[in-house]
Scaffold this motif. Structure first.
Motif, PDB file in Angstrom:
ATOM      1  N   LEU A 295       1.053  -0.976  -0.310  1.00  0.00           N
ATOM      2  CA  LEU A 295       0.244   0.448  -0.299  1.00  0.00           C
ATOM      3  C   LEU A 295       1.036   1.206   0.158  1.00  0.00           C
ATOM      4  N   LYS A 296       2.358   1.917   0.626  1.00  0.00           N
ATOM      5  CA  LYS A 296       3.037   2.814   0.657  1.00  0.00           C
ATOM      6  C   LYS A 296       3.756   2.660  -0.652  1.00  0.00           C
ATOM      7  N   GLN A 297       4.052   1.637  -1.498  1.00  0.00           N
ATOM      8  CA  GLN A 297       4.289   2.011  -2.792  1.00  0.00           C
ATOM      9  C   GLN A 297       3.607   2.188  -3.527  1.00  0.00           C
TER      10      GLN A 297
ATOM     11  N   PHE B  99       0.717   7.204  -6.715  1.00  0.00           N
ATOM     12  CA  PHE B  99      -0.258   8.301  -6.444  1.00  0.00           C
ATOM     13  C   PHE B  99       0.469   9.071  -6.512  1.00  0.00           C
ATOM     14  N   ARG B 100       1.103   9.860  -5.559  1.00  0.00           N
ATOM     15  CA  ARG B 100       1.171  11.068  -5.047  1.00  0.00           C
ATOM     16  C   ARG B 100       2.562  11.601  -6.074  1.00  0.00           C
ATOM     17  N   ASP B 101       2.987  10.270  -6.726  1.00  0.00           N
ATOM     18  CA  ASP B 101       4.408  11.165  -8.024  1.00  0.00           C
ATOM     19  C   ASP B 101       3.488  11.126  -9.016  1.00  0.00           C
ATOM     20  N   VAL B 102       2.465  10.765  -9.523  1.00  0.00           N
ATOM     21  CA  VAL B 102       1.336  11.075 -10.475  1.00  0.00           C
ATOM     22  C   VAL B 102       0.414  12.310 -10.399  1.00  0.00           C
ATOM     23  N   LEU B 103       0.117  12.681  -9.557  1.00  0.00           N
ATOM     24  CA  LEU B 103      -0.617  13.992  -9.253  1.00  0.00           C
ATOM     25  C   LEU B 103       0.597  15.148  -9.083  1.00  0.00           C
ATOM     26  N   LYS B 104       1.474  14.905  -8.809  1.00  0.00           N
ATOM     27  CA  LYS B 104       2.707  15.401  -8.793  1.00  0.00           C
ATOM     28  C   LYS B 104       3.452  15.868 -10.283  1.00  0.00           C
TER      29      LYS B 104
END
Length: 252
Positions: free
Chosen positions: A147-149, A154-159
């Motif tokens: 889940l952490k990965q 997900f955060r990298d895509v938003l960035k």
């Protein structure tokens, strides 16, 4: 009783001239105008057409050939560069252009004929096969992913999505086209002239609110000059332009 003669049908006078040139194996750049004119005149004398419009085209070309024939008998004209002008030059250019279009028409006709021989077959995939979707094994797809990965991805895509946003252009508002009609400006200028029989062009433009209003007002002034409703004068270069009404507003 004369013997009936069957004449070939040509699409126009240029088509007939090309036929005579090919028939006599003549160099199109060096047409013996006397010989071609005689053969052309002999053809149209035997023509029997009910369509006077088509017949007139052949007669116009006959007149052109006779004119060239006369000019060939006169001393050659010399252009501004000191070169002798050939009276046949314009006719040669028309023939070359017509010949090119004629060959292109033949090529297009051949391609149209070839296209009729091409057959297309629509897809015949069974409905069950077309609607089949391969099942997805989520356990196999995720594998050792935690889940952490997933959260990091997900955060990298938003960035990345945020980095694509232009910090300046993203704050721009919606640009709407300003509608300004020429008829509205005619009405405005006519109304303005009721109290100003002579006025400054700069003064008229200063009352416009936007660039589009200025442009359309300028076009309206040009059209009114063309119609003779106003007179425009300028005392010196880059000076102020004065506009004067040429009559009353009722067109008298």
């Amino acid at each position: 009783m004369g013997i009936p003669v069957k004449l070939e049908v040509f699409e126009g006078p240029l088509d007939l001239l090309l036929h005579l040139i090919d028939k006599n194996k003549i160099d199109i750049y060096d047409i013996p105008i006397v010989e071609i004119t005689n053969q052309y005149m002999e053809y149209i004398r035997n023509m029997q057409r009910e369509d006077l419009n088509i017949m007139s085209e052949f007669l116009v070309m006959a007149a052109t050939l006779l004119d060239i024939k006369c000019r060939m008998l006169l001393p050659k004209e010399v252009n501004e560069d000191g070169e002798e002008e050939d009276p046949r030059q314009e006719l040669v250019e028309q023939l070359l252009q017509y010949k090119m279009y004629k060959y292109i028409a033949y090529e297009l006709k051949d391609r149209e004929t070839e296209s009729d021989l091409v057959m297309y077959k629509g897809p015949t995939i069974p409905e069950e096969v077309e609607e089949y979707v391969e099942p997805v094994d989520l356990d196999q797809l995720l594998g050792d992913l935690t889940l952490k990965q997933l959260n990091d991805i997900f955060r990298d895509v938003l960035k990345r999505q945020n980095d694509k946003i232009d910090p300046v252009r993203s704050k721009f508002g919606k640009i709407e086209k300003e509608e300004v009609s020429l008829s509205e400006k005619f009405t405005y200028i006519h109304s303005y002239m009721k109290g100003h029989s002579r006025f400054s062009f700069r003064q008229l433009l200063e009352k416009q609110h936007t660039r589009m209003h200025v442009v359309v007002t300028f076009l309206a002034v040009l059209e009114m000059m063309k119609l003779g409703e106003i007179h425009v004068e300028q005392d010196h270069t880059c000076g102020d332009i004065l506009i004067e009404r040429t009559g009353d507003l009722n067109g008298n």
